[in-house]
Design an enzyme around this catalytic site. Structure first.
Site, PDB file in Angstrom:
ATOM      1  N   THR B   1       1.069  61.012   2.539  1.00  0.00           N
ATOM      2  CA  THR B   1       1.461  60.174   3.296  1.00  0.00           C
ATOM      3  C   THR B   1       1.992  58.893   2.520  1.00  0.00           C
ATOM      4  O   THR B   1       1.144  58.578   1.237  1.00  0.00           O
ATOM      5  CB  THR B   1       0.360  59.408   4.392  1.00  0.00           C
ATOM      6  OG1 THR B   1       0.363  60.868   5.324  1.00  0.00           O
ATOM      7  CG2 THR B   1       1.213  58.523   5.465  1.00  0.00           C
ATOM      8  N   ARG B  29       3.919  70.049  15.174  1.00  0.00           N
ATOM      9  CA  ARG B  29       2.739  68.871  15.289  1.00  0.00           C
ATOM     10  C   ARG B  29       3.362  67.476  14.694  1.00  0.00           C
ATOM     11  O   ARG B  29       3.706  67.440  13.705  1.00  0.00           O
ATOM     12  CB  ARG B  29       1.682  69.407  14.307  1.00  0.00           C
ATOM     13  CG  ARG B  29       0.571  68.480  14.108  1.00  0.00           C
ATOM     14  CD  ARG B  29       0.398  67.572  12.840  1.00  0.00           C
ATOM     15  NE  ARG B  29      -0.717  66.678  12.929  1.00  0.00           N
ATOM     16  CZ  ARG B  29      -0.945  65.944  11.941  1.00  0.00           C
ATOM     17  NH1 ARG B  29      -0.042  65.638  11.153  1.00  0.00           N
ATOM     18  NH2 ARG B  29      -2.024  65.211  11.768  1.00  0.00           N
ATOM     19  N   ILE B  30       3.052  66.784  15.389  1.00  0.00           N
ATOM     20  CA  ILE B  30       3.120  65.122  15.242  1.00  0.00           C
ATOM     21  C   ILE B  30       1.922  64.498  14.780  1.00  0.00           C
ATOM     22  O   ILE B  30       0.819  64.832  15.341  1.00  0.00           O
ATOM     23  CB  ILE B  30       3.702  64.411  16.607  1.00  0.00           C
ATOM     24  CG1 ILE B  30       4.961  65.179  17.073  1.00  0.00           C
ATOM     25  CG2 ILE B  30       4.045  62.891  15.850  1.00  0.00           C
ATOM     26  CD1 ILE B  30       6.120  65.028  16.306  1.00  0.00           C
ATOM     27  N   GLY B  31       2.021  63.701  13.893  1.00  0.00           N
ATOM     28  CA  GLY B  31       0.562  63.066  13.237  1.00  0.00           C
ATOM     29  C   GLY B  31       0.858  61.415  13.747  1.00  0.00           C
ATOM     30  O   GLY B  31       1.437  61.200  14.541  1.00  0.00           O
ATOM     31  N   ASP B  32      -0.017  60.569  13.116  1.00  0.00           N
ATOM     32  CA  ASP B  32      -0.145  59.304  13.589  1.00  0.00           C
ATOM     33  C   ASP B  32       0.605  58.531  12.752  1.00  0.00           C
ATOM     34  O   ASP B  32       1.236  57.453  13.618  1.00  0.00           O
ATOM     35  CB  ASP B  32      -1.549  58.590  12.944  1.00  0.00           C
ATOM     36  CG  ASP B  32      -1.373  58.775  11.444  1.00  0.00           C
ATOM     37  OD1 ASP B  32      -1.343  59.975  10.652  1.00  0.00           O
ATOM     38  OD2 ASP B  32      -1.421  57.799  10.703  1.00  0.00           O
ATOM     39  N   THR B  51      -3.278  56.047   6.787  1.00  0.00           N
ATOM     40  CA  THR B  51      -3.098  57.192   6.097  1.00  0.00           C
ATOM     41  C   THR B  51      -4.310  58.030   6.439  1.00  0.00           C
ATOM     42  O   THR B  51      -5.529  57.105   6.527  1.00  0.00           O
ATOM     43  CB  THR B  51      -2.549  57.034   4.611  1.00  0.00           C
ATOM     44  OG1 THR B  51      -2.675  58.482   4.220  1.00  0.00           O
ATOM     45  CG2 THR B  51      -3.361  56.355   3.750  1.00  0.00           C
ATOM     46  N   GLY B  52      -4.488  59.395   6.297  1.00  0.00           N
ATOM     47  CA  GLY B  52      -5.726  60.083   6.363  1.00  0.00           C
ATOM     48  C   GLY B  52      -5.396  61.165   7.366  1.00  0.00           C
ATOM     49  O   GLY B  52      -4.532  61.841   7.242  1.00  0.00           O
ATOM     50  N   GLY B  54      -4.542  62.402  10.674  1.00  0.00           N
ATOM     51  CA  GLY B  54      -3.749  61.835  11.632  1.00  0.00           C
ATOM     52  C   GLY B  54      -4.209  61.749  13.189  1.00  0.00           C
ATOM     53  O   GLY B  54      -4.206  60.835  13.709  1.00  0.00           O
TER      54      GLY B  54
END
Lengths: 185, 130
Positions: B1, B29-32, B51-52, B54
């Site tokens: 990220t 899959r959707i992250g943050d 970041t990290g 999600g």
């Protein structure tokens, strides 16, 4: 207090003994991007232009998990996502599930400025990218040998990995609690 | 990220984040990162890029919480960001960068490391990993 800028290239379980051949190219890129952002702020570019400019550069660097150098899904494919937001107006744009767009952050900005929506994903986002004429490449352009290897490792361990985990996160295991000696992140 | 936050000399703010997600993630899959208020947020008070891991960042609505603590509790940027990273987000999952309309910068994280850099008009610059 004047202008200010910050940028990141990802967080996680970055080992202290990261070899120089992996650490130095990232530090060089961060330093270059920082200077590029500072020069743009001094040239009175808008913060929106500055953050897009910097993230595009980071996306184009194969050492960071975005754009070229994106990590791989369980199918060995790339699915990129990005988001941009303007503080003054709270206008924002987001995209997900991109497989061919070179700079996801610029497509997110086009969603914000050229559509009545905030978020486009997967085939809708890809179709919008073609309509807007943004730069696209064959999906193989984004896949690096290092990330093929990382996917292989993660599959062998049947785990998912965050940006820099040396020890992948077990798929079936929840990360240790806040006071745990977490190796995740 | 990857991410960037910026404030100009008029106090205008913006945030941007981009990612390939998690290694070996499920397709779809959707992250943050694209979730407004989780991995990315900007208003007239501050701009945040996280970041990290999600899923943990989404649950903790990290980016919006920093802005809300400043807006409703009057915390400084550093106090708000430190609270979210140390108290809200599970240890080992989250890092963020943030700037405020008054030109403050902060880059806290609760993981082993975060690739990060910053600069301010009064001449402060920083580039670090751990």
């Amino acid at each position: 207090m004047g202008w200010a800028i910050a940028l990141h290239g990802g967080a996680g379980d970055i080992p202290k003994d990261l070899p120089p051949e992996l650490r130095e190219p990232r530090e060089v890129c961060l330093r270059y991007c920082l200077q590029m952002g500072v020069d743009a702020l001094k040239a009175h570019k808008s913060p929106l232009d500055v953050v897009e400019l910097v993230v595009r550069e980071l996306e184009n660097n194969p050492y960071f998990n975005a754009g070229k150098g994106s990590v791989l899904t369980s199918n060995g494919t790339v699915e990129m996502e990005a988001c941009i937001m303007d503080g003054n107006t709270k206008n924002c744009g987001a995209v997900s599930g991109l497989t061919t767009v070179v700079n996801a952050i610029s497509l997110a900005r086009l969603v914000m400025e050229k559509t009545p929506h905030i978020y486009l994903a997967f085939e809708g986002a890809e179709a919008f990218a073609r309509e807007q004429g943004v730069e696209t490449m064959d999906p193989s352009h984004f896949i690096t040998p290092r990330n093929i290897e990382r996917l292989k490792q993660a599959k062998e361990a049947n785990r998912v990995q965050v940006d820099y985990n040396t020890r992948p996160i077990p798929k079936d295991e929840k990360p240790p609690g806040p006071n745990g000696d977490s190796q995740l992140g | 990220t990857v991410g960037c936050v910026a404030v100009d000399s008029y106090g205008h703010l913006a945030a941007a984040t981009s990612t390939g997600g998690l290694v070996n993630k499920m397709v779809g899959r959707i992250g943050d990162t694209p979730i407004i208020g989780a991995g990315t947020y900007a208003n007239k008070i501050c701009a945040v890029s996280a970041t990290g891991q999600g899923d943990a960042i989404i649950r903790a609505t990290v980016a919006r919480d920093v802005a809300a603590l400043m807006e409703y509790k009057g915390l400084s940027l550093k106090e708000a960001a430190d609270y979210v990273v140390e108290e809200s987000a599970p240890k080992g999952t989250t890092g963020l960068i943030a700037v405020s309309a008054t030109g403050e910068v902060t880059m806290p994280f609760n993981t082993t490391g975060m690739f990060r850099a910053c600069a301010t008009e009064d001449g402060h610059t920083e580039l670090a990993i751990w």
